[in-house]
Structure formats: C-alpha cells, structure tokens
Design a protein around this motif. Structure first.
Motif, mmCIF file in Angstrom:
data_model
loop_
_atom_site.group_PDB
_atom_site.id
_atom_site.type_symbol
_atom_site.label_atom_id
_atom_site.label_comp_id
_atom_site.label_asym_id
_atom_site.label_seq_id
_atom_site.Cartn_x
_atom_site.Cartn_y
_atom_site.Cartn_z
ATOM 1 N N ASN A 49 0.953 -0.852 0.207
ATOM 2 C CA ASN A 49 -0.050 -0.139 0.099
ATOM 3 C C ASN A 49 1.330 1.168 -0.286
ATOM 4 N N PHE A 50 2.347 1.529 -0.161
ATOM 5 C CA PHE A 50 3.160 2.053 -0.696
ATOM 6 C C PHE A 50 3.711 2.631 -1.750
ATOM 7 N N GLY A 51 4.084 2.557 -2.359
ATOM 8 C CA GLY A 51 5.530 3.200 -3.509
ATOM 9 C C GLY A 51 4.997 2.706 -4.655
ATOM 10 N N LEU A 52 5.913 2.579 -5.819
ATOM 11 C CA LEU A 52 5.604 2.868 -6.526
ATOM 12 C C LEU A 52 5.367 1.212 -7.476
ATOM 13 N N GLN A 53 3.982 0.797 -7.568
ATOM 14 C CA GLN A 53 4.104 -0.274 -8.575
ATOM 15 C C GLN A 53 4.526 -0.719 -10.114
ATOM 16 N N ILE A 54 5.363 -0.348 -10.516
ATOM 17 C CA ILE A 54 5.750 -0.638 -12.376
ATOM 18 C C ILE A 54 6.532 -1.823 -12.083
ATOM 19 N N PRO A 55 6.032 -2.513 -12.526
ATOM 20 C CA PRO A 55 6.747 -3.840 -13.213
ATOM 21 C C PRO A 55 7.853 -3.664 -14.411
ATOM 22 N N ALA A 56 8.660 -4.538 -13.858
ATOM 23 C CA ALA A 56 10.267 -4.677 -14.774
ATOM 24 C C ALA A 56 10.074 -4.402 -16.132
ATOM 25 N N PRO A 57 9.014 -5.169 -17.491
ATOM 26 C CA PRO A 57 8.825 -4.895 -18.496
ATOM 27 C C PRO A 57 8.326 -4.217 -18.243
ATOM 28 N N GLU A 58 7.584 -2.192 -17.358
ATOM 29 C CA GLU A 58 7.036 -1.570 -18.275
ATOM 30 C C GLU A 58 8.193 -0.448 -17.828
ATOM 31 N N LEU A 59 9.515 -0.149 -17.115
ATOM 32 C CA LEU A 59 10.366 0.972 -17.210
ATOM 33 C C LEU A 59 10.235 1.359 -17.592
ATOM 34 N N PRO A 60 10.897 0.971 -19.058
ATOM 35 C CA PRO A 60 11.597 2.254 -19.563
ATOM 36 C C PRO A 60 10.373 3.197 -20.699
ATOM 37 N N GLU A 61 9.200 2.238 -20.684
ATOM 38 C CA GLU A 61 8.088 3.487 -21.128
ATOM 39 C C GLU A 61 7.476 4.084 -19.810
ATOM 40 N N ARG A 62 8.223 3.877 -18.795
ATOM 41 C CA ARG A 62 7.208 4.412 -17.809
ATOM 42 C C ARG A 62 8.154 5.465 -16.825
ATOM 43 N N LEU A 63 9.369 5.294 -17.302
ATOM 44 C CA LEU A 63 10.347 7.018 -16.921
ATOM 45 C C LEU A 63 9.868 7.344 -16.322
ATOM 46 N N GLU A 64 8.712 8.373 -17.014
ATOM 47 C CA GLU A 64 8.374 9.471 -16.742
ATOM 48 C C GLU A 64 7.693 9.719 -15.489
ATOM 49 N N GLU A 65 7.197 8.667 -15.281
ATOM 50 C CA GLU A 65 6.721 8.430 -13.319
ATOM 51 C C GLU A 65 7.727 8.624 -12.318
ATOM 52 N N LEU A 66 8.595 8.223 -12.811
ATOM 53 C CA LEU A 66 9.709 8.364 -11.557
ATOM 54 C C LEU A 66 10.499 9.818 -11.144
ATOM 55 N N PRO A 67 10.063 10.181 -9.847
ATOM 56 C CA PRO A 67 10.573 10.767 -9.025
ATOM 57 C C PRO A 67 12.661 11.265 -9.397
ATOM 58 N N LYS A 68 12.916 11.916 -10.047
ATOM 59 C CA LYS A 68 14.476 12.729 -10.016
ATOM 60 C C LYS A 68 14.748 13.129 -8.678
ATOM 61 N N ASP A 69 14.162 13.750 -8.041
ATOM 62 C CA ASP A 69 14.747 14.031 -6.471
ATOM 63 C C ASP A 69 14.699 13.476 -5.496
ATOM 64 N N LYS A 70 14.851 11.772 -5.473
ATOM 65 C CA LYS A 70 14.180 11.247 -5.391
ATOM 66 C C LYS A 70 15.835 9.685 -5.020
ATOM 67 N N LEU A 71 15.735 8.909 -3.718
ATOM 68 C CA LEU A 71 16.861 8.003 -4.018
ATOM 69 C C LEU A 71 15.626 6.853 -4.498
ATOM 70 N N LEU A 72 15.870 5.933 -5.609
ATOM 71 C CA LEU A 72 15.164 4.859 -6.050
ATOM 72 C C LEU A 72 15.590 3.893 -5.741
ATOM 73 N N VAL A 73 14.594 3.031 -4.725
ATOM 74 C CA VAL A 73 15.058 1.747 -4.180
ATOM 75 C C VAL A 73 14.002 1.013 -4.715
ATOM 76 N N VAL A 74 14.589 0.075 -5.485
ATOM 77 C CA VAL A 74 13.617 -1.310 -6.824
ATOM 78 C C VAL A 74 14.084 -1.909 -5.233
ATOM 79 N N ALA A 75 12.818 -3.023 -5.925
ATOM 80 C CA ALA A 75 11.938 -3.807 -5.466
ATOM 81 C C ALA A 75 11.514 -5.522 -5.631
#
Length: 120
Positions: A49-75
């Motif tokens: 119920n927290f964080g961003l749910q972006i399946p790995a195969p969708e990352l290339p098309e959804r980069l604009e959803e990622l914050p650029k001012d924070k550390l991204l912790v991939v899990a």
C-alpha cells in the motif's frame, strides 16, 4: 553503461544496494521512493500500500513516473530482478539502489506492531 563493468567489484557493491533500516529512514524523511517491480500475477497475491508499482518490463515506457529528486529503491521478492532493474535505471541517469533482503525481508521487518515504523 560503458562504465558499468568498472563497478563490478566488491568495494562498489555497497553503493548498489540499500539495507532495510536505511531505506525506512530515508523513506520516512521523504528522500527515497520504493519501486515495486513485480509483475501483475505476483501483486495479485500480495500488494503493498505504498511505493510505486511498475513491473520491470514496463520500466522503459514509464520512466516519466519516477521522481528525479529521490533515491529510487527497487524491490522484488528477493533481489535478483531488482538489481537488474537498478542497473537499467542507473544507466538512464536515476539515483537507484536495490533493496537488500527484498520485499520479503521488508515485510518480515515490518510485521506486526513494527509496521508503524514506516510513515505512510
């Protein structure tokens, strides 16, 4: 990506991962965002119920959803896929680390009354 092989040495591995306690601290301070890269059939079984749910195969098309001012912790459940996704994000200029212990380790840490340690 040309410099990536230069960082495949034990002394640099600590710069690629983040421990659960450090993630919780940075998340609570608004300095990190969790990126859950599990695929839909996995998140149907259990969802965060927290964080961003972006399946790995969708990352290339959804980069604009990622914050650029924070550390991204991939899990992911453990850390295999998340380290590969972290490498991809770093190649695209994001500050990214993978979560040591994965989502299973994070859920173990936050079970029961300890869930309130994460500020949502």
């Amino acid at each position: 990506m040309n410099t990536f092989p230069l960082n495949i040495v034990p002394s640099e591995m600590k710069n690629m991962r983040i421990e659960i306690e450090e993630f919780i601290e940075l998340y609570n301070k608004g300095e990190a965002e969790l990126i859950d890269i599990r695929v839909p059939f996995e998140t149907k079984v259990w969802r965060l119920n927290f964080g961003l749910q972006i399946p790995a195969p969708e990352l290339p098309e959804r980069l604009e959803e990622l914050p650029k001012d924070k550390l991204l912790v991939v899990a992911c459940p453990h850390s295999d896929r998340s380290n590969m996704a972290r490498t991809y994000l770093a190649s695209k200029g994001f500050e990214a680390k993978y979560l040591a212990g994965g989502l299973l380790g994070l859920m173990e840490r936050l079970k029961g009354g300890k869930a309130k340690d994460l500020k949502l």
